[in-house]
Design a protein around this motif. Structure first.
Motif, PDB file in Angstrom:
ATOM      1  N   SER A  86      93.705  22.879  34.671  1.00  0.00           N
ATOM      2  CA  SER A  86      93.480  22.506  33.274  1.00  0.00           C
ATOM      3  C   SER A  86      94.513  21.468  32.883  1.00  0.00           C
ATOM      4  O   SER A  86      95.578  21.366  33.488  1.00  0.00           O
ATOM      5  N   LYS A 108      97.157  22.645  25.149  1.00  0.00           N
ATOM      6  CA  LYS A 108      96.173  22.769  26.220  1.00  0.00           C
ATOM      7  C   LYS A 108      94.903  22.069  25.763  1.00  0.00           C
ATOM      8  O   LYS A 108      94.418  22.303  24.651  1.00  0.00           O
ATOM      9  N   ASP A 168      90.987  21.235  25.850  1.00  0.00           N
ATOM     10  CA  ASP A 168      89.657  21.757  26.178  1.00  0.00           C
ATOM     11  C   ASP A 168      88.697  20.572  26.242  1.00  0.00           C
ATOM     12  O   ASP A 168      88.257  20.057  25.214  1.00  0.00           O
ATOM     13  N   SER A 169      88.389  20.123  27.458  1.00  0.00           N
ATOM     14  CA  SER A 169      87.544  18.940  27.624  1.00  0.00           C
ATOM     15  C   SER A 169      86.125  19.187  27.158  1.00  0.00           C
ATOM     16  O   SER A 169      85.440  18.270  26.684  1.00  0.00           O
ATOM     17  N   ASN A 170      85.648  20.424  27.286  1.00  0.00           N
ATOM     18  CA  ASN A 170      84.261  20.737  26.896  1.00  0.00           C
ATOM     19  C   ASN A 170      84.053  20.588  25.391  1.00  0.00           C
ATOM     20  O   ASN A 170      83.023  20.071  24.936  1.00  0.00           O
ATOM     21  N   ASN A 171      85.033  21.043  24.629  1.00  0.00           N
ATOM     22  CA  ASN A 171      84.915  20.979  23.170  1.00  0.00           C
ATOM     23  C   ASN A 171      85.651  19.784  22.570  1.00  0.00           C
ATOM     24  O   ASN A 171      85.683  19.629  21.344  1.00  0.00           O
ATOM     25  N   LYS A 220      92.151  20.446  21.395  1.00  0.00           N
ATOM     26  CA  LYS A 220      93.363  20.946  22.042  1.00  0.00           C
ATOM     27  C   LYS A 220      93.997  22.010  21.159  1.00  0.00           C
ATOM     28  O   LYS A 220      93.917  21.956  19.920  1.00  0.00           O
ATOM     29  N   SER A 221      94.647  22.965  21.798  1.00  0.00           N
ATOM     30  CA  SER A 221      95.263  24.083  21.071  1.00  0.00           C
ATOM     31  C   SER A 221      96.747  24.165  21.410  1.00  0.00           C
ATOM     32  O   SER A 221      97.163  23.956  22.560  1.00  0.00           O
TER      33      SER A 221
END
Length: 311
Positions: free
Chosen positions: A271, A287, A289-292, A295-296
């Motif tokens: 990731s 982190k 999130d490529s799908n959504n 980033k969090s």
């Protein structure tokens, strides 16, 4: 008579051709793997030159961010005809590290005029298996390193090269002073921007002294170095990026050639993780999130005024 004259010309032609071929072969340099040192054909040798200090040879034929080979020699003593030094060979773009983090002199010899005959051993393998090396003093900033007998163990020092005296750290800092990345420094934006010239990025060649300090003290060799504007605090703040199985970004604070603190703040593996260095010198780690396409926040750090990093 004609046959004898013709024979004489043939003999003379053969001799001249042989001499020319030998002259060409003398200019062909020895080779360790794919590393070939580009030596000058003619040099004027000077005697009684002090070698104390840091010396370096970099082999980077393709001008990559990470050189094929970085070979450094730290000379500690050249008085009373005694020569003591410690080498560090980082080969195969950092995949082979023939170095020691401890002070350990693996090159020892005797000075005789403009020449040093020494023995050496590799940090990579059996230290009892020693080789021989000849160092020829050329001028104030250059000497020639030639291995005359290879050790039977594995080693990554070059067989033959010209080693140049390195600049003092103060000189490197002076060059770096006007090339800092301002805050906030968003590494995700850096990765996605097309024109990366708006950022100040150094190679390990350009900041070779900093690269050596980092490699010696935290055992990481930087492919790229970002100098960060930390608001004139009494230390330098760097982000180094390492290559390998995964790409890692490490925050490093350095003062007077000493690493004060270091922390991994970004990496790419299964990731993607990125970071922002904010104006208050806090570090926000995310982190992705490529799908959504989001980033969090995963972690927050703080660079302190003494150069430490609060987790």
């Amino acid at each position: 008579m004609m046959k004898i004259t013709l024979l004489k010309y043939l003999i003379i032609f053969f001799i001249l051709t042989s001499c020319k071929n030998n002259e060409t072969n003398d200019k062909v340099l020895s080779k360790e793997g794919d590393t070939i040192s580009n030596l000058q054909e003619e040099v004027k040798i000077k005697e009684n030159i002090s070698l104390d200090g840091e010396w370096e040879f970099v082999y980077n034929p393709n001008n990559d961010d990470l050189p094929d080979l970085v070979f450094t020699l730290s000379v500690q003593k050249t008085n009373n005809n005694e020569f003591i030094a410690q080498y560090c060979a980082i080969a195969q773009k950092g995949n082979r590290i023939d170095c020691s983090n401890d002070e350990e002199f693996n090159v020892k010899g005797v000075i005789n005029g403009n020449k040093i005959e020494a023995t050496f051993y590799s940090f990579f393998d059996n230290k009892k298996m020693k080789g021989n090396v000849e160092l020829m003093l050329l001028d104030d900033d250059t000497f020639q390193w030639t291995i005359t007998k290879k050790p039977s163990s594995e080693f990554y020092a070059p067989t033959k090269c010209l080693i140049k005296k390195k600049k003092e750290l103060s000189e490197v800092k002076e060059v770096a002073t006007n090339k800092r990345n301002g805050l906030p420094f968003d590494f995700d934006k850096y990765n996605n921007v097309k024109d990366k010239s708006v950022y100040k990025v150094y190679s390990s060649d350009e900041l070779s002294e900093i690269a050596k300090i980092i490699n010696d003290q935290i055992n990481e060799f930087p492919a790229r170095i970002f100098l960060i504007d930390n608001g004139n605090l009494p230390f330098e703040t760097y982000i180094i990026e390492t290559d390998g199985d995964s790409i890692t970004q490490i925050l490093v604070n350095i003062k007077d050639s000493k690493v004060l603190s270091n922390e991994i703040i970004g990496y790419e593996s299964d990731s993607n993780n990125t970071f922002i260095i904010n104006k208050d010198l806090s570090v926000s780690m995310y982190k992705i999130d490529s799908n959504n396409n989001s980033k969090s926040l995963t972690k927050t750090l703080q660079i302190k005024k003494d150069g430490s990093i609060k987790i």
